[in-house]
Design a protein around this motif. Structure first.
Motif, PDB file in Angstrom:
ATOM      1  N   LEU B  25      27.769  37.501  46.651  1.00  0.00           N
ATOM      2  CA  LEU B  25      26.607  36.924  47.196  1.00  0.00           C
ATOM      3  C   LEU B  25      25.304  37.849  47.235  1.00  0.00           C
ATOM      4  N   GLY B  26      25.643  39.020  47.050  1.00  0.00           N
ATOM      5  CA  GLY B  26      24.534  39.934  46.908  1.00  0.00           C
ATOM      6  C   GLY B  26      23.855  40.154  45.431  1.00  0.00           C
ATOM      7  N   ALA B  27      24.347  39.277  44.553  1.00  0.00           N
ATOM      8  CA  ALA B  27      24.058  39.494  43.075  1.00  0.00           C
ATOM      9  C   ALA B  27      22.538  39.562  43.199  1.00  0.00           C
ATOM     10  N   ASP B  28      22.061  40.344  42.004  1.00  0.00           N
ATOM     11  CA  ASP B  28      20.056  40.452  41.895  1.00  0.00           C
ATOM     12  C   ASP B  28      19.947  39.072  42.038  1.00  0.00           C
ATOM     13  N   GLN B  29      20.325  38.221  40.821  1.00  0.00           N
ATOM     14  CA  GLN B  29      19.628  37.037  40.345  1.00  0.00           C
ATOM     15  C   GLN B  29      19.888  35.873  41.802  1.00  0.00           C
ATOM     16  N   ALA B  30      20.816  36.207  42.656  1.00  0.00           N
ATOM     17  CA  ALA B  30      20.832  35.301  43.864  1.00  0.00           C
ATOM     18  C   ALA B  30      20.334  35.614  44.872  1.00  0.00           C
ATOM     19  N   VAL B  31      19.817  37.104  45.069  1.00  0.00           N
ATOM     20  CA  VAL B  31      18.951  37.713  46.116  1.00  0.00           C
ATOM     21  C   VAL B  31      17.541  37.623  45.913  1.00  0.00           C
ATOM     22  N   ASN B  32      17.348  38.074  44.901  1.00  0.00           N
ATOM     23  CA  ASN B  32      15.761  38.667  44.407  1.00  0.00           C
ATOM     24  C   ASN B  32      15.159  37.909  43.398  1.00  0.00           C
ATOM     25  N   ASP B  33      13.904  37.100  43.957  1.00  0.00           N
ATOM     26  CA  ASP B  33      13.325  36.020  42.917  1.00  0.00           C
ATOM     27  C   ASP B  33      13.157  36.547  41.653  1.00  0.00           C
ATOM     28  N   PRO B  34      13.762  35.871  40.651  1.00  0.00           N
ATOM     29  CA  PRO B  34      13.579  36.490  39.267  1.00  0.00           C
ATOM     30  C   PRO B  34      12.447  35.683  38.593  1.00  0.00           C
ATOM     31  N   ASN B  35      11.665  35.083  39.503  1.00  0.00           N
ATOM     32  CA  ASN B  35      10.527  34.272  38.648  1.00  0.00           C
ATOM     33  C   ASN B  35       9.385  35.031  38.819  1.00  0.00           C
ATOM     34  N   ASN B  36       9.094  35.866  39.848  1.00  0.00           N
ATOM     35  CA  ASN B  36       7.736  36.561  39.942  1.00  0.00           C
ATOM     36  C   ASN B  36       8.093  37.994  40.188  1.00  0.00           C
ATOM     37  N   PRO B  37       7.024  38.984  39.929  1.00  0.00           N
ATOM     38  CA  PRO B  37       7.126  40.210  39.950  1.00  0.00           C
ATOM     39  C   PRO B  37       7.207  40.774  41.485  1.00  0.00           C
ATOM     40  N   SER B  38       8.108  41.644  41.726  1.00  0.00           N
ATOM     41  CA  SER B  38       8.010  42.050  43.230  1.00  0.00           C
ATOM     42  C   SER B  38       7.136  43.399  43.170  1.00  0.00           C
ATOM     43  N   THR B  39       6.471  43.844  42.304  1.00  0.00           N
ATOM     44  CA  THR B  39       5.716  45.092  42.467  1.00  0.00           C
ATOM     45  C   THR B  39       4.323  44.650  41.569  1.00  0.00           C
ATOM     46  N   ALA B  40       3.210  45.256  41.890  1.00  0.00           N
ATOM     47  CA  ALA B  40       2.230  45.162  41.144  1.00  0.00           C
ATOM     48  C   ALA B  40       1.496  46.400  41.106  1.00  0.00           C
TER      49      ALA B  40
END
Lengths: 1111, 458
Positions: B25-40
C-alpha cells in the motif's frame, strides 16, 4: 435419423467421451420435457440428478436428456430437480434402471424469483428471499431489446433510481450513470459519482477520457466540454454477452465493496455454456437512425447588424473578414422574397445506419462448459461525412472444467477492438452545432470548399485569399468540420479472469478469482491549417492512454446448520487490487504539409503530457448469515479496506453492513390477497476513495496566466517551476456513506401482482472534495474530508400480470422513484464546484441545497438580490417596499438589470423518475414497450442563449427594427415589437422600479430586438438564470414487436428456430425543453456535472429490424 | 490433485505475504506523485515566477486597461463583456486575482525571497515582488498582503488598506535597493532572464518603479508624492536606446510566446479585440510612426483606424491588433525609459509648469521619430504617455489619476463612468470570509466603483 435421436446420440457421444469410468454395464438415459403449468415448453431449464451430480439443459422445445453411465446405474432411487429462471423448482423421484426413462415435469411460475441465487458481490451470493435490500436486476432479454451498443445506455429506464444520461446520439458517445443521485463530488472531474462496474467478480474500468485532456494549452483542461465525443469504457462490453445485471443500490447493498462502493455497484454476469447439446445463435440487426428533433431557427433575417448587411456602405462595404464582427450575427435586413434561404437546421444530416452481427456457440457437459461469442457493430451516425461512425468488434470465451468432482477451474476472456470517428462538438469554434446553428439563413454553407482556392468558405470569411492555407476563417464551415477534420479513438481492450472453485468439504468451499482489465486507448485529433483558431495553422493532438487493473479475490465459505431451524454461512475473503494508468501525448502545431495528420508533420510541439498513476488496495472481509425458522434471514458483513490514496495515518478503514429479511407469510400463512410477503431492513457503510496523490505537494512546469482559452505561458521551457494551485492534503481518509434502507416485497393475488417498496436515508460524511482556499493564501484548492451530504428517497415497483394464459399473456411493470439530497456542511466555503473546469454557471455543492445545483448570475429581484444596492437613485429595498418577493426590477429604460451577486439559479436533479413497461404476448407474437419518465430537473440551455444573441434563433423572428444603428448612450435605437416586462415581455411576473409605468403597473413598453438579445436578453452580456429550462421528459424508449418461428415444421425444414423483431428506440419525446433533447450533457460521461447544453450534438431515434437464428 | 492443493494453499500464503507487507500500500509509485517534482530550487521558482509576472503583465489585467482606456475595443464574446464593464458573469476578474498570489505569483516570490541571502539576487526578486503586489493593489485596492501566502498562520488573510500596501512596497523597494547596492552576489546570474544578474540596470528599474508607485498615491497625498516621484524618476531608467528597459522574455514556440500574440493567433477570439478609435484616431492625426507597430491595416482602409464602443468607426474603418509588435517573441514592455521620462514630464508639469515638462516630452517624441510639440497642458504630456503605454496596465492607472484620454464611457454599468477597480476573485470571495460581497464592494467602491487611492472620479 429424426432430429431428436440425432441430438440424443450427440449427448451420448459427449458423455461417453467425458466419462472417466466406462464400464460394460448398460447405461440409463433419463429424458423428458419441462413445461409450464399451462403446458408451454421451457427452454434453458436445468435438470439435475442430485445424487449423481449429472445435469442437462432443456432445448427450445423443453426437452432434456441425461445419460447415466452404466457403472452408476444400480436400480437406486434418485431425485430429479428441474429449475428455470422465473419458475419455481420442482423435484421428482425416479428409480434408476438401464434403458430410457421418461420424466416430464411442469413448473409453476415464480414471478418473485424466490429461491433464485443472487450474486451480492465480492464472491458472495444468497437467495432472493434472504436479501435485506431491494433487488434490481436487469435480464439479458431486457438488455437485448434496447438494441443499445453501450451497456450503460441500455440501463436507461430499467431500474428505479438508476439514472442514465447519454451525451448525444453520436455513435460511441459516452453515457453517464448514477444510482440514487450523487453522494459525492467528482474530484478533478473524474466522474467518480458513478457506480463501480464489476464483471464476473472483477472490477472493470468505466472511465471516460477526452482527447482534449491531452491538450491543456488550448483547453485549459476543459476537455469534456469541447473537442470531440468520448466513450465510457464499459461500452467495450458486448451487451449480447451479458446474462444478467444486478444493481447494488446504496451503501447497505454495496458495502462489501468498501471504499469503492459509495455510489453503488453494477454487477454484471456474462453468459456461460450449459450442459447439453451445443447451441448456437446467429443474430443480425439493422437499424436506421435519424435526427429526433429539428432545431428552431429563423429564416427571415439576413446576416448583419443594425438592419444592415455587412456589404452595405454604412458598414464600409466589401467582403466579410473574421475581424468584422457585423458578419457574425443575423441582425441584418429582412430577407426579400425571392432571395434563397438555407435550411441550416436540417442540412447536415443523413439517415444513419447501424448493423450488429453476433454469433455465439455454447455448450458442454457436466465437466466442461464453454461459451464463445463474437460480434461486430458498425454504427454510421446521422451526420454527413466520413467522421461519424463507431466500429466495435468483440470476442469472448467463457469456459470451465471440473478437474475433480469438487474442483472446478474456469477462465473468461474477452477482447474488444473499438474504433470511433467523431466530430468536433460543444464549446468549440470548430464544433459542428456552433458552426451550423449560427449560420445566417441567407448564407449557403455549400460548397464548403472555395473552388478557386481550395480553401474553406465560411460566412465570416467567404472568400479566402489564394494560397492562404493558414488563413483564419472565423468559425469553421460545418461541412468542413464534418469532412476535413479527423478525430479518432482506437481502443484495444482485453479483460477476463481465471477462477477456481473448490468444494473442500461438504460444508466448506473456496472460490478464487484473478482478473485483469487492460485497455490501450489511442487518440488522434487532426485539424487542417485553415481551420479556425485555436487550430488555425493546423494542429495535431496525438496520444495514448493505457489502463491496467489487476484484481485478486479469494473467499472461503462455510455452511453451518445447528438445527433444522438455525443455519447459515460464514464467509471470509481477501482482495488485492492494483490500478495503473499511463498516458503519453503531444500537441503539434503548424502543419508542414496539409497532410498527413501526424505529429511528425508539424513545426512545433507543446510540452508533452507524460502522466502515470498507481492505486493499490488491500482488503479483507467477512460475512455471516443466519437463517432462523426458515423465515428470518440475518446477515452482517465487515470489510477492512486499505488504499494507497489516503494519507499514511489513515490508510485502512472499516466498512460494516447488516441486513434482515423476514418472510412474514411463513408465519402468517399465505392468504388469497397476500401470497408472499417480506419485510426487510438493512444498514451499510460504503466509501469513496479519492484520486491518487492528493496528499502530495508538487511543483509544475505548466501553464501560467493567459487571456482566454488557448493562451498562457509554460514555465517549463524557461527552466522554471511553480507551486501547484492544489495544496497537498494534510490528512485524507475515506469518504463514507452511511445508509439505512427499509422496505417490503409483497406478492398479491396468487402472484398476479407484486409490489416492492423501499425507503432509504443516507448520510455521506467526510466527503472528499477539493475545497476552495483563498487564493491569497497561495493556493486555490486542497483536498479534505470536510463536507457532509444527506440523501433520502423512495422506490416503488409494481408488476401486474393480468393474463398468464399459455397463448396469451400480458404484463405491466411500473417503477417510480425519487431521490433528494442536501448539502449539510462544506467546511467553510460557500460553495464548491463539482468540476473545477465547468463552464458558467457551474454546478456546485452549496450548504442547504441539493448536490449539483447551478450557481450563477440572475436578474435583480426583490427579496433575492441585496437590498442595499442603489438603483436609479434609491436602494433596491426601498423600490421593493410592498412588492412581492421575486418582483423584477426594471431600470428607467424599462429593462431588467443583472444582479452582481451570484446565487443558486437552477437544479438539474429530477423531482422523480419512473417508467412503464408492458409486454403483450399472443402465441408467438410479442409486443413490448418502455416509457421512460423524468419529471423535473433543469437544464442550462446555453445554445439558446447564444443563438438569441446571434439572431438566428427562431424566437428572434419577430423583432424590433433597429435599422438606423445610431446609438443613444449604449442602447440601439430600435422601434417596433414593443413589449412590457411584467405583462407581455420576454420576462413576466410582478415588477418594480423606475421602469414601471405607474398607469399600467407593468414595465414601460420597450422594443425587443437586437438591443435586447445582444444585451441582457442573450448570452454574452446576459445573465444565466434566463437560460434555465425544465428538462423533464416522457420518452418512448422502446417499442418492439417480435415473432418466433419455431413450429416443428420449420425446425424440421431449417434445423433452427427464427426470431424476428422490429422495434423503434427513442421514437418520441414529450418535453418542455426547447433545445434538441433534454437528454444530453456537455460534460459527457466525464464530469459529475449534469444539465448543461452548449451546442451539444443532437439525439437520434432509431428503427430496428433484427433476425436471430438459434438452435 | 496434489498440485492443485499446493496451488490452493500457496495462494492465501502469497496473499497474506502481500497484505502483511506495508510496502504494497505504501509503495512509492502508489503514494507519491510520480509525474511532478516534489521539490524545487529557489532558482527554478524564480524562473517560474518571472514567467508568471510576464504573463500577468500581458494578461487579462492589461486587456482590461487596453479596453477601458479605449486603446482597444472588444466587439464580441467575452471581449464585449469587458467592453461593457461586465466582468462578473464571465469570471474574468478571478483568473488574474488568483495568478497574483498562487504559484508563479506572490507565494513563490516569497519563498525565493526568504531562501536567498542578502545581496543582488534578493534585490532583483524583491523588484518582481513589488511589481506583482503593486499591480494587484492598483486593480483591487485593499488587498491581502501582510497575511498573504502563509496558510498555516493565516488561512483567511485580511485585507490591508491600499495606501498601507503602497507604503510597504516603497519600503520593500528601498530594501531591494540596499540589496542591489550591497555588491554581494553581483555577477552573472542565468536565472535572471532580463538582465542576467547585472545590478546596475535593476537599480535604475527600482527607482523608476518607485516613481511609478508614488504617482499611484499622489491623488491622495498630493505634491509630496509628485516630488518623490520626480526624484526617483531622475534616478530611474536613463537609457533612451531601450537597453535598460524592463521587458518580458519570450520564445517562439507555442506556450513560450507573447500572450498578446497568442491571443490574436490562437485563442479564437483574437479578431474580436480591435484597435480603439480613441487611440487609432489620435495616432493617425499625429501621423505617429508607431501605427504599423501597433495595428494592422484597416478594413476597408486605406490606412489605420479604430472602432469606438458604440459601433462608430474611423474613416478608414478599423484595424486589428496585428502590427509588427504582434509577434511570438515580442518583448512586451513592463517599465521603460519612455515611461520614466513621461513621469518626469508629468511631475515637472505639476511642480514647475509646462516649460519644465517640455524637454522630457520632446525626448520621448524624438526617440520615436516625432518632432517637438509645445507642451501647453497636462493632457499634452498624458497624450504622449497614453500612446507610449499601449497594452500596458499603467495606462488605466494614468486614466484614473489624470482622466486622460477624455473618453466617453462605454456602458452605464458603473454610474456611467469607466470602472476604477474590479471585483475580488470569485474563489477568494467564496473561501475567505474577510471579502465583502459584490454588492457590498459596489457600495464601498462609491461613484464609478473606485479604490481608496483614487478619491476623485473622472
Amino acid at each position: 435419423m429424426r432430429p431428436g435421436l440425432r441430438w440424443l446420440s450427440l449427448v451420448a457421444a459427449f458423455s461417453l467421451a467425458a466419462a472417466t469410468r466406462v464400464t460394460a454395464q448398460e447405461p440409463a438415459t433419463v429424458s423428458g420435457t419441462i413445461r409450464t403449468e399451462s403446458g408451454a415448453p421451457i427452454s434453458e431449464a436445468s435438470v439435475v440428478i442430485q445424487e449423481l451430480g449429472l445435469s442437462a439443459t432443456t432445448r427450445q422445445d423443453g426437452k432434456y436428456a441425461i445419460l447415466v453411465p452404466g457403472g452408476r446405474v444400480q436400480g437406486q432411487q434418485v431425485t430429479i430437480l428441474a429449475r428455470a429462471i422465473n419458475y419455481k423448482p420442482r423435484t421428482a423421484q425416479v428409480t434408476l434402471v438401464a434403458g430410457i426413462l421418461t420424466q416430464d415435469l411442469s413448473l409453476a411460475e415464480n414471478p418473485l424469483q424466490l429461491g433464485e441465487i443472487v450474486v451480492t458481490g465480492a464472491g458472495t451470493a444468497t437467495e432472493v428471499e434472504k436479501l435485506g435490500t431491494v433487488r434490481s436486476v436487469v435480464t439479458a432479454e431486457e438488455i437485448t431489446r434496447t438494441n443499445e451498443t453501450n451497456i450503460v445506455q441500455a440501463l436507461a429506464g430499467q431500474a428505479a433510481n438508476v439514472q442514465v444520461t447519454s451525451t448525444s446520439g453520436e455513435p460511441g458517445a459516452g453515457s453517464y450513470i448514477t444510482i440514487r443521485g450523487s453522494r459525492t463530488v467528482g474530484i478533478q472531474g473524474s466522474g467518480s459519482a458513478q457506480p463501480l462496474f464489476v464483471v464476473d467478480g472483477v472490477p472493470i474500468d468505466n472511465s471516460s477520457l477526452s482527447t482534449e485532456d491531452f491538450n491543456p494549452t488550448d483547453g485549459l483542461t476543459l476537455g469534456a466540454v469541447e473537442g470531440s465525443a468520448s466513450s465510457n469504457r464499459a461500452s467495450d462490453l458486448n451487451p449480447d454477452d451479458i446474462e444478467s445485471i444486478e444493481i447494488l443500490k446504496g451503501a447497505a447493498a454495496a458495502a462489501i465493496y468498501g471504499s469503492r462502493a459509495g455510489q453503488g455497484v453494477v454487477l454484471i454476469t456474462t453468459k456461460k455454456g450449459k450442459p447439453g447439446p451445443t447451441r448456437w445463435t446467429l443474430s443480425s440487426t439493422a437499424a436506421a437512425n435519424d435526427l429526433n428533433r429539428t432545431y428552431p431557427l429563423q429564416q427571415s433575417w439576413a446576416q448583419g447588424i443594425g438592419g444592415m448587411a455587412p456589404d452595405s456602405a454604412d458598414l464600409g462595404g466589401g467582403d466579410c473578414t473574421p475581424g468584422r464582427f457585423e458578419c457574425r450575427t443575423s441582425w441584418g435586413p429582412r430577407i426579400q422574397a425571392g432571395t434563397p434561404v438555407y435550411d441550416h437546421a436540417n442540412e447536415a444530416y443523413r439517415t444513419g445506419f447501424h448493423t450488429t452481427n453476433t454469433a455465439t456457440v455454447s455448450g458442454g457437459n457436466d465437466r466442461t462448459l464453454f461459451y464463445l461469442s463474437g460480434s461486430f457493430d458498425l454504427d454510421k451516425g446521422i451526420f454527413e461525412g466520413p467522421n461519424n461512425e463507431y466500429r466495435r468488434t468483440t470476442v469472448r470465451f467463457n469456459g470451465s472444467h471440473r478437474l475433480a468432482d469438487n474442483f472446478k477451474l474456469g477462465g473468461n476472456f474477452a477482447y474488444t477492438d473499438a474504433n470511433g470517428r467523431f466530430v468536433q462538438r460543444g464549446n468549440n469554434t470548430s464544433g459542428l452545432q456552433l458552426d451550423l446553428l449560427r449560420s445566417p439563413p441567407n448564407w449557403n454553407n455549400r460548397p464548403y470548399i472555395d473552388p478557386a482556392t481550395g480553401l474553406q468558405r465560411t460566412f465570416r470569411h467567404p472568400n479566402p485569399a489564394a494560397g492562404d492555407i493558414n488563413g483564419n476563417p472565423g468559425w469553421d464551415n460545418p461541412f468542413y468540420t464534418l469532412n476535413n477534420f479527423i478525430n479518432t479513438q482506437r481502443v484495444g481492450r482485453a479483460f477476463g479472469n481465471v477462477s477456481a472453485d473448490w468444494d473442500a468439504l461438504s460444508w466448506l468451499k473456496f472460490a478464487y478469482t484473478l482478473g485483469a482489465d487492460y485497455a490501450n486507448d489511442e487518440r488522434l485529433d487532426g485539424g487542417p491549417g485553415d481551420a479556425s483558431p485555436p487550430i488555425n495553422g493546423g494542429r495535431i493532438v496525438e496520444g495514448k492512454a493505457v489502463t491496467y487493473q489487476i484484481d485478486h479475490n479469494l473467499t472461503g465459505t462455510a455452511r453451518y446448520r445447528i438445527s433444522p431451524k438455525v443455519a447459515g454461512t460464514i464467509t471470509l475473503g481477501q482482495n488485492l487490487n492494483e490500478r495503473t494508468y499511463r498516458s503519453l501525448a503531444n500537441v503539434g502545431r503548424g502543419l508542414i504539409a496539409p497532410k498527413p495528420f501526424k505529429l511528425s508533420n508539424t513545426i512545433a510541439r507543446d510540452p508533452a503530457i507524460d502522466d502515470e498513476s498507481t492505486v493499490r488496495q488491500s482488503s479483507v472481509f467477512s460475512q455471516v448469515t443466519l437463517d432462523l425458522f426458515n423465515q428470518l434471514y440475518l446477515n452482517g458483513a465487515l470489510r477492512n479496506d486499505g488504499s494507497s490514496t489516503y494519507d499514511k495515518d489513515h490508510r485502512r478503514a472499516w466498512f460494516p453492513k447488516a441486513g434482515a429479511a423476514w418472510e412474514f407469510t411463513r408465519a402468517t400463512g399465505s392468504g388469497s390477497l397476500i401470497t408472499y410477503g417480506k419485510l426487510r431492513a438493512a444498514y451499510g457503510e460504503a466509501g469513496q476513495e479519492p484520486d491518487p496523490y492528493l496528499t502530495s505537494n508538487i511543483y509544475t512546469g505548466g501553464l501560467v496566466g493567459g487571456q482566454s482559452q488557448g493562451t498562457g505561458v509554460n514555465v517549463g521551457p524557461f527552466g522554471g517551476l511553480v507551486s501547484s494551485i492544489v495544496k497537498g492534503a494534510d490528512q485524507l481518509k475515506p469518504e463514507r456513506t452511511k445508509e439505512w434502507e427499509v422496505g417490503f416485497d409483497v406478492g398479491l393475488f396468487k402472484d398476479k401482482a407484486d409490489i416492492s417498496f423501499t425507503n432509504y436515508r443516507s448520510k455521506s460524511v467526510d466527503v472528499i472534495l477539493l475545497t476552495p482556499l483563498p487564493p491569497s493564501s497561495g493556493y486555490q484548492l486542497q483536498a479534505n474530508n470536510q463536507a457532509s451530504f444527506r440523501g433520502f428517497g423512495q422506490e416503488v415497483t409494481l408488476n401486474i400480470r393480468p393474463i398468464t394464459k399459455r397463448d396469451f399473456s400480458w404484463d405491466v411493470g411500473l417503477q417510480w422513484a425519487r431521490n433528494r439530497s442536501r448539502v449539510l456542511t462544506l467546511g467553510g466555503a460557500d460553495f464548491v464546484k463539482l468540476d473545477p473546469n465547468d463552464i458558467e454557471p457551474p454546478a456546485v455543492a452549496q450548504v442547504g441545497e441539493e448536490v449539483g445545483v447551478f450557481r450563477g448570475q440572475g436578474l435583480t429581484r426583490c427579496g433575492i438580490s441585496n437590498g442595499s444596492v442603489i438603483l436609479d437613485g434609491q436602494s433596491l429595498a426601498s423600490w421593493c417596499a410592498g412588492a412581492k418577493r421575486g418582483a423584477l426590477y426594471l431600470d428607467a429604460d424599462g429593462f431588467p438589470v443583472a444582479d452582481p451577486d451570484d446565487r443558486i439559479i437552477g437544479n438539474p436533479n429530477p423531482r422523480w423518475t419512473g417508467s412503464v413497461r408492458t409486454t403483450v404476448r399472443y402465441r408467438k407474437l410479442t409486443l413490448s414497450g418502455l416509457l421512460d419518465i423524468k419529471h423535473g430537473g433543469q437544464m442550462y440551455n446555453g445554445t439558446r442563449a447564444a443563438l438569441l444573441a446571434y439572431g438566428t434563433h427562431k424566437d428572434t423572428r419577430v423583432r424590433a427594427d433597429c435599422y438606423t444603428y445610431e446609438f443613444t448612450g449604449n442602447v440601439l435605437d430600435c422601434t417596433g415589437n414593443e413589449h412590457s416586462f411584467g405583462k407581455d415581455g420576454p420576462i413576466n411576473g410582478p415588477v418594480v422600479g423606475a421602469g414601471v409605468d405607474p398607469a399600467t403597473g407593468v414595465g414601460r413598453p420597450v422594443p425587443i430586438g437586437e438591443n435586447w438579445y445582444t444585451g441582457v436578453g442573450g448570452l454574452f452580456a446576459g445573465t444565466d438564470q434566463q437560460w434555465i429550462e425544465d428538462a423533464g421528459f416522457v420518452k418512448l424508449r422502446e417499442i418492439s414487436l417480435s415473432y418466433r418461428l419455431d413450429s416443428p415444421g420449420i425446425q424440421r425444414a431449417l434445423g433452427f428456430i427464427v426470431d424476428l423483431r422490429v422495434s423503434a428506440r427513442n421514437l418520441k419525446t414529450w418535453t418542455k425543453y426547447t433545445g434538441y433533447d433534454p437528454e444530453t450533457n456537455l460534460g459527457q460521461a466525464q464530469s459529475a456535472t449534469r444539465g448543461k447544453d452548449y451546442f451539444n450534438q443532437p439525439q437520434a431515434r432509431s428503427y430496428v429490424f433484427s433476425v436471430t437464428l438459434s438452435r | 490433485m496434489s498440485s492443485t492443493y499446493r496451488f490452493l494453499l500457496a495462494t492465501p500464503l502469497v496473499a497474506a505475504a502481500l497484505i502483511g507487507c506495508e510496502g504494497f500500500l505504501g509503495a512509492d509509485q502508489a503514494v507519491n506523485d510520480p509525474n511532478n517534482p516534489s521539490t524545487a530550487t529557489a532558482e527554478q521558482l524564480f524562473l517560474g515566477a518571472q514567467v508568471g509576472q510576464f504573463a500577468q503583465q500581458e494578461g487579462l489585467l492589461a486587456m482590461f486597461a487596453c479596453v477601458w482606456t479605449q486603446q482597444c475595443t472588444g466587439t464580441s464574446n467575452f471581449l464585449q463583456s469587458i467592453e461593457e464593464y461586465n466582468t462578473v458573469n464571465e469570471d474574468l476578474h478571478s483568473a488574474p486575482w488568483s495568478a497574483a498570489y498562487e504559484g508563479g505569483g506572490l507565494t513563490d516570490l516569497n519563498v525565493v525571497e526568504r531562501a536567498l541571502s542578502p545581496g543582488v539576487r534578493r534585490g532583483i526578486v524583491r523588484i518582481y515582488k513589488v511589481l506583482n503586489v503593486a499591480t494587484t493593489a492598483d486593480a483591487w485596492g485593499n488587498i491581502p498582503y501582510r497575511e498573504a501566502t502563509d496558510p498555516a498562520q493565516f488561512p483567511n488573510p485580511h485585507l490591508d488598506p491600499q495606501m498601507q500596501v503602497y507604503a510597504d512596497l516603497q519600503q520593500l523597494l528601498d530594501d531591494a535597493l540596499a540589496d542591489l547596492n550591497s555588491g554581494t552576489g553581483a555577477g552573472p546570474w542565468g536565472a535572471d532572464l532580463v538582465f542576467g544578474g547585472d545590478a546596475a540596470p535593476w537599480i535604475k528599474v527600482a527607482h523608476s518603479l518607485k516613481a511609478r508607485l508614488y504617482l499611484h498615491t499622489a491623488e491622495v497625498n498630493g505634491t509630496a508624492d509628485y516630488t518623490s516621484a520626480r526624484d526617483q524618476a531622475l534616478l530611474g531608467i536613463s537609457d533612451a536606446s531601450g537597453a535598460g528597459d524592463w521587458v518580458a522574455v519570450h520564445g517562439a514556440n507555442p506556450g513560450e510566446d507573447n500572450l498578446w500574440f497568442q491571443f490574436s493567433a490562437r485563442s479564437g477570439f483574437g479578431q474580436f479585440l480591435v484597435a480603439g478609435r480613441s487611440l487609432a484616431d489620435l495616432m493617425v492625426s499625429r501621423n505617429d510612426p508607431r501605427l504599423p507597430e501597433y495595428f494592422g491595416p484597416a478594413t476597408p482602409g486605406p490606412g489605420y483606424g479604430g472602432q469606438d464602443p458604440f459601433g462608430g468607426r474611423s474613416p478608414a474603418g478599423f484595424s486589428e491588433l496585428t502590427g509588427t509588435r504582434n509577434s511570438a517573441t515580442f518583448r512586451q514592455p513592463i517599465l521603460t525609459w519612455e515611461e520614466t521620462q513621461l513621469i518626469l514630464a508629468e511631475t515637472e508639469f505639476r511642480l514647475n509648469g509646462a516649460a519644465a515638462a517640455q524637454p522630457f516630452v520632446d525626448a520621448v517624441r524624438a526617440a520615436v521619430g516625432l518632432g517637438a510639440k509645445t507642451v501647453v497642458s497636462l493632457n499634452d504630456v498624458m497624450e504622449e504617455k497614453y500612446v507610449a503605454l499601449f497594452q500596458n496596465f499603467e495606462a488605466w492607472n494614468d486614466y484614473k489619476r489624470t482622466c486622460y484620454p477624455p473618453i466617453v464611457p462605454a456602458a452605464g454599468t458603473f454610474d456611467n463612468l469607466v470602472p476604477g477597480r474590479v471585483y475580488y476573485g470569485n474563489g477568494e470571495e467564496n473561501a475567505n470570509p474577510n471579502i465583502p460581497s459584490k454588492t457590498q464592494q459596489l457600495i464601498d467602491g462609491g461613484v464609478g466603483f473606485r479604490n481608496p487611492n483614487d478619491p476623485n472620479h473622472c
